[in-house]
Design a protein around this motif. Structure first.
Motif, mmCIF file in Angstrom:
data_model
loop_
_atom_site.group_PDB
_atom_site.id
_atom_site.type_symbol
_atom_site.label_atom_id
_atom_site.label_comp_id
_atom_site.label_asym_id
_atom_site.label_seq_id
_atom_site.Cartn_x
_atom_site.Cartn_y
_atom_site.Cartn_z
ATOM 1 N N ASP A 56 -8.370 34.671 73.609
ATOM 2 C CA ASP A 56 -8.149 33.916 74.852
ATOM 3 C C ASP A 56 -9.457 33.209 75.212
ATOM 4 O O ASP A 56 -10.055 33.452 76.258
ATOM 5 C CB ASP A 56 -7.704 34.852 75.970
ATOM 6 N N THR A 57 -9.886 32.317 74.315
ATOM 7 C CA THR A 57 -11.242 31.775 74.388
ATOM 8 C C THR A 57 -11.333 30.530 75.267
ATOM 9 O O THR A 57 -11.857 29.487 74.863
ATOM 10 C CB THR A 57 -11.763 31.458 72.974
ATOM 11 N N LYS A 58 -10.851 30.643 76.473
ATOM 12 C CA LYS A 58 -11.022 29.566 77.439
ATOM 13 C C LYS A 58 -12.444 29.610 78.000
ATOM 14 O O LYS A 58 -13.082 30.666 78.041
ATOM 15 C CB LYS A 58 -10.002 29.683 78.572
ATOM 16 N N LEU A 118 -7.250 14.176 72.014
ATOM 17 C CA LEU A 118 -8.346 15.024 71.550
ATOM 18 C C LEU A 118 -9.650 14.246 71.672
ATOM 19 O O LEU A 118 -9.801 13.176 71.076
ATOM 20 C CB LEU A 118 -8.120 15.433 70.095
ATOM 21 N N ASP A 119 -10.586 14.793 72.428
ATOM 22 C CA ASP A 119 -11.912 14.177 72.550
ATOM 23 C C ASP A 119 -12.735 14.595 71.332
ATOM 24 O O ASP A 119 -13.160 15.752 71.224
ATOM 25 C CB ASP A 119 -12.572 14.651 73.847
ATOM 26 N N LEU A 120 -12.945 13.655 70.419
ATOM 27 C CA LEU A 120 -13.645 13.991 69.176
ATOM 28 C C LEU A 120 -15.099 14.369 69.419
ATOM 29 O O LEU A 120 -15.679 15.154 68.658
ATOM 30 C CB LEU A 120 -13.555 12.827 68.195
ATOM 31 N N SER A 121 -15.711 13.826 70.461
ATOM 32 C CA SER A 121 -17.091 14.204 70.771
ATOM 33 C C SER A 121 -17.160 15.670 71.172
ATOM 34 O O SER A 121 -18.071 16.403 70.763
ATOM 35 C CB SER A 121 -17.647 13.323 71.888
ATOM 36 N N LEU A 122 -16.180 16.107 71.986
ATOM 37 C CA LEU A 122 -16.144 17.514 72.381
ATOM 38 C C LEU A 122 -15.754 18.392 71.192
ATOM 39 O O LEU A 122 -16.272 19.508 71.033
ATOM 40 C CB LEU A 122 -15.172 17.717 73.540
ATOM 41 N N PHE A 123 -14.844 17.904 70.360
ATOM 42 C CA PHE A 123 -14.490 18.661 69.147
ATOM 43 C C PHE A 123 -15.725 18.871 68.285
ATOM 44 O O PHE A 123 -15.967 19.968 67.770
ATOM 45 C CB PHE A 123 -13.410 17.921 68.353
ATOM 46 N N GLU A 124 -16.530 17.827 68.131
ATOM 47 C CA GLU A 124 -17.737 17.947 67.324
ATOM 48 C C GLU A 124 -18.751 18.886 67.959
ATOM 49 O O GLU A 124 -19.359 19.715 67.266
ATOM 50 C CB GLU A 124 -18.378 16.576 67.106
ATOM 51 N N ALA A 125 -18.918 18.789 69.276
ATOM 52 C CA ALA A 125 -19.873 19.669 69.959
ATOM 53 C C ALA A 125 -19.480 21.129 69.790
ATOM 54 O O ALA A 125 -20.332 21.998 69.536
ATOM 55 C CB ALA A 125 -19.947 19.310 71.442
ATOM 56 N N ALA A 167 -6.992 24.668 65.307
ATOM 57 C CA ALA A 167 -6.865 23.906 66.549
ATOM 58 C C ALA A 167 -5.441 23.400 66.731
ATOM 59 O O ALA A 167 -4.855 23.497 67.824
ATOM 60 C CB ALA A 167 -7.853 22.743 66.539
ATOM 61 N N LYS A 168 -4.867 22.861 65.674
ATOM 62 C CA LYS A 168 -3.516 22.324 65.770
ATOM 63 C C LYS A 168 -2.490 23.422 66.061
ATOM 64 O O LYS A 168 -1.631 23.271 66.944
ATOM 65 C CB LYS A 168 -3.145 21.599 64.462
ATOM 66 N N LEU A 169 -2.577 24.542 65.326
ATOM 67 C CA LEU A 169 -1.565 25.585 65.489
ATOM 68 C C LEU A 169 -1.650 26.284 66.831
ATOM 69 O O LEU A 169 -0.623 26.634 67.414
ATOM 70 C CB LEU A 169 -1.665 26.611 64.360
ATOM 71 N N MET A 170 -2.858 26.506 67.353
ATOM 72 C CA MET A 170 -2.962 27.141 68.654
ATOM 73 C C MET A 170 -2.404 26.236 69.760
ATOM 74 O O MET A 170 -1.808 26.709 70.721
ATOM 75 C CB MET A 170 -4.415 27.518 68.956
ATOM 76 N N THR A 171 -2.566 24.926 69.583
ATOM 77 C CA THR A 171 -2.017 23.980 70.550
ATOM 78 C C THR A 171 -0.503 23.914 70.435
ATOM 79 O O THR A 171 0.223 23.958 71.439
ATOM 80 C CB THR A 171 -2.639 22.583 70.331
ATOM 81 N N TYR A 172 -0.027 23.832 69.212
ATOM 82 C CA TYR A 172 1.423 23.825 68.967
ATOM 83 C C TYR A 172 2.069 25.108 69.484
ATOM 84 O O TYR A 172 3.113 25.075 70.148
ATOM 85 C CB TYR A 172 1.673 23.667 67.469
ATOM 86 N N ASP A 193 -8.024 27.950 70.080
ATOM 87 C CA ASP A 193 -7.663 28.027 71.493
ATOM 88 C C ASP A 193 -8.727 27.366 72.357
ATOM 89 O O ASP A 193 -8.409 26.762 73.389
ATOM 90 C CB ASP A 193 -7.469 29.489 71.905
ATOM 91 N N SER A 194 -9.975 27.462 71.951
ATOM 92 C CA SER A 194 -11.037 26.783 72.688
ATOM 93 C C SER A 194 -10.876 25.270 72.637
ATOM 94 O O SER A 194 -11.046 24.576 73.647
ATOM 95 C CB SER A 194 -12.412 27.160 72.125
ATOM 96 N N ILE A 195 -10.546 24.740 71.472
ATOM 97 C CA ILE A 195 -10.335 23.296 71.333
ATOM 98 C C ILE A 195 -9.134 22.864 72.167
ATOM 99 O O ILE A 195 -9.178 21.849 72.877
ATOM 100 C CB ILE A 195 -10.136 22.916 69.856
ATOM 101 N N ARG A 196 -8.061 23.608 72.087
ATOM 102 C CA ARG A 196 -6.860 23.296 72.863
ATOM 103 C C ARG A 196 -7.179 23.185 74.346
ATOM 104 O O ARG A 196 -6.730 22.261 75.035
ATOM 105 C CB ARG A 196 -5.808 24.393 72.643
ATOM 106 N N PHE A 197 -7.964 24.105 74.837
ATOM 107 C CA PHE A 197 -8.255 24.169 76.268
ATOM 108 C C PHE A 197 -9.343 23.179 76.668
ATOM 109 O O PHE A 197 -9.231 22.521 77.710
ATOM 110 C CB PHE A 197 -8.699 25.593 76.636
ATOM 111 N N GLY A 198 -10.394 23.064 75.852
ATOM 112 C CA GLY A 198 -11.578 22.351 76.297
ATOM 113 C C GLY A 198 -11.749 20.934 75.814
ATOM 114 O O GLY A 198 -12.457 20.145 76.440
ATOM 115 N N ALA A 199 -11.109 20.561 74.684
ATOM 116 C CA ALA A 199 -11.319 19.222 74.128
ATOM 117 C C ALA A 199 -10.171 18.272 74.443
ATOM 118 O O ALA A 199 -10.071 17.192 73.873
ATOM 119 C CB ALA A 199 -11.523 19.316 72.617
ATOM 120 N N ASN A 200 -9.305 18.680 75.348
ATOM 121 C CA ASN A 200 -8.204 17.844 75.820
ATOM 122 C C ASN A 200 -8.726 16.955 76.942
ATOM 123 O O ASN A 200 -9.321 17.450 77.906
ATOM 124 C CB ASN A 200 -7.074 18.744 76.321
#
Length: 380
Positions: free
Chosen positions: A229-231, A285-292, A317-322, A264-271
């Protein structure tokens, strides 16, 4: 005092079970609801000694409707925090600030069951710490990634099979898909009529649901201790330095895949949009945040991940979002019983947001893989 759950009527009994009021801590002078969590009931306890020194604690009533076996949950929490404490000490850190610590009852137990069969626990309060509810900068997201990666690295040598599964199949996307299919069959057909596009989107990606679990079964991905639950709001940041300090909310710590935590972190934070955004043009998906985050996570893991784990980070990232999307959609179809809603069709809006994010990830798949490749060999 506002108590959202009738079970909190036993709070005085619970407080008395723990060594809150002592000669060192002084007397309890305040208790109040704390935080904005939706699962457990959380209270801040404040004690003042005769010389006006303050000691604070976090008291929680564990939700045994969600977590069916609180004693097993607490066994996980104690084992993990004790391991983290030893590791932090060996690295010259401060285990009183860099990990949660369980306060035992007056009888030496790690939790207390009151006369109404409610389960309670206490953690010493970590002073000079703050919690962020949303990503405010790339640096915040990077720092959170380092923290979650470091959490993964510090637990890399923990005997993972000693942990209980606090919620069975929590991030087993194949199992979640089966639950979703059942909801489609048994759910409200008038609601299903409103979600035809979303149903088709979910069903079209059935073949993806078993990708990670198949790799685990084939021995190509290792089973690890995962937070699940990595929010961002499950990290405490130092109020003075603003560095990520401590991972909290350990109820879902159990055996899993490192890709779950990353994803789960990408799903929550890079949206770029809110989780329930109704204007889907704002969601991508914010690629800058994904990269960070990718950079920080791999730096925090410091070489402890296997090459296949790193390669599969975009799929995580994809599966946790899906997965989150089909859970929202299933709840919508069956009457909104799990996720709290605040407006009509709220869970359908949430599902649409997740699926828009999945679609954007698919469109940016090449960029995601290039970013992962860029950081696959971080300096240890």
């Amino acid at each position: 005092m506002n108590t959202e759950h009738p079970a909190c009527a036993k709070i005085d009994e619970a407080i008395a079970a723990f060594p809150i009021e002592t000669a060192q801590n002084g007397s309890l002078v305040e208790r109040r609801p704390y935080g904005n969590g939706h699962i457990n009931d959380t209270f801040l306890l404040r004690c003042t000694s005769p010389d006006q020194n303050e000691t604070k604690f976090i008291l929680q009533r564990m939700n045994h409707d969600i977590f069916k076996n609180p004693p097993q949950l607490m066994e996980n929490v104690v084992q993990v925090t004790q391991h983290l404490r030893r590791t932090i000490l060996s690295q010259g850190g401060d285990p009183n600030r860099e990990t949660l610590n369980v306060l035992q009852t007056r009888n030496g137990a790690d939790w207390y069951q009151d006369s109404s069969q409610n389960y309670w626990r206490v953690f010493p309060f970590i002073e000079r710490s703050v919690c962020l509810e949303k990503v405010e900068s790339e640096k915040d997201f990077y720092d959170s990634a380092v923290a979650f990666g470091n959490f993964q690295r510090q637990l890399a040598d923990f005997p993972v099979r000693k942990l209980h599964e606090t919620i069975p199949n929590f991030h087993n996307t194949s199992s979640r898909f089966e639950d979703f299919q059942k909801a489609v069959q048994e759910g409200d057909q008038s609601r299903a009529a409103l979600a035809q596009a979303e149903l088709a989107f979910a069903l079209d990606r059935k073949q993806d649901t078993a990708v990670l679990t198949n790799l685990l079964a084939e021995g190509k991905l290792p089973l690890r201790v995962t937070h699940n639950d990595t929010k961002l709001n499950n990290i405490l940041f130092d109020a003075d330095t603003h560095k990520a300090l401590c991972i909290i909310d350990l109820d879902t710590v159990m055996p899993g895949l490192s890709l779950y935590d990353f994803g789960d972190s990408i799903r929550f934070g890079a949206n770029t949009g809110a989780e329930d955004e109704t204007d889907l043009s704002k969601v991508e998906l914010d690629l800058s945040l994904f990269e960070a985050f990718t950079k920080g996570y791999l730096e925090g893991c410091a070489g402890s991940l296997a090459p296949k784990e790193i390669e599969m980070l975009p799929m995580g990232a994809k599966l946790m979002t899906y997965e989150c999307g089909i859970r929202f959609l299933a709840d919508f179809l069956t009457g909104d019983h799990y996720f709290k809603t605040h407006r009509e069709h709220h869970n359908l809006d949430r599902a649409r947001t997740q699926f828009k994010l999945v679609a954007d990830m698919e469109a940016k798949w090449h960029d995601m893989t290039v970013i992962v490749k860029k950081y696959e060999n971080p300096a240890k």
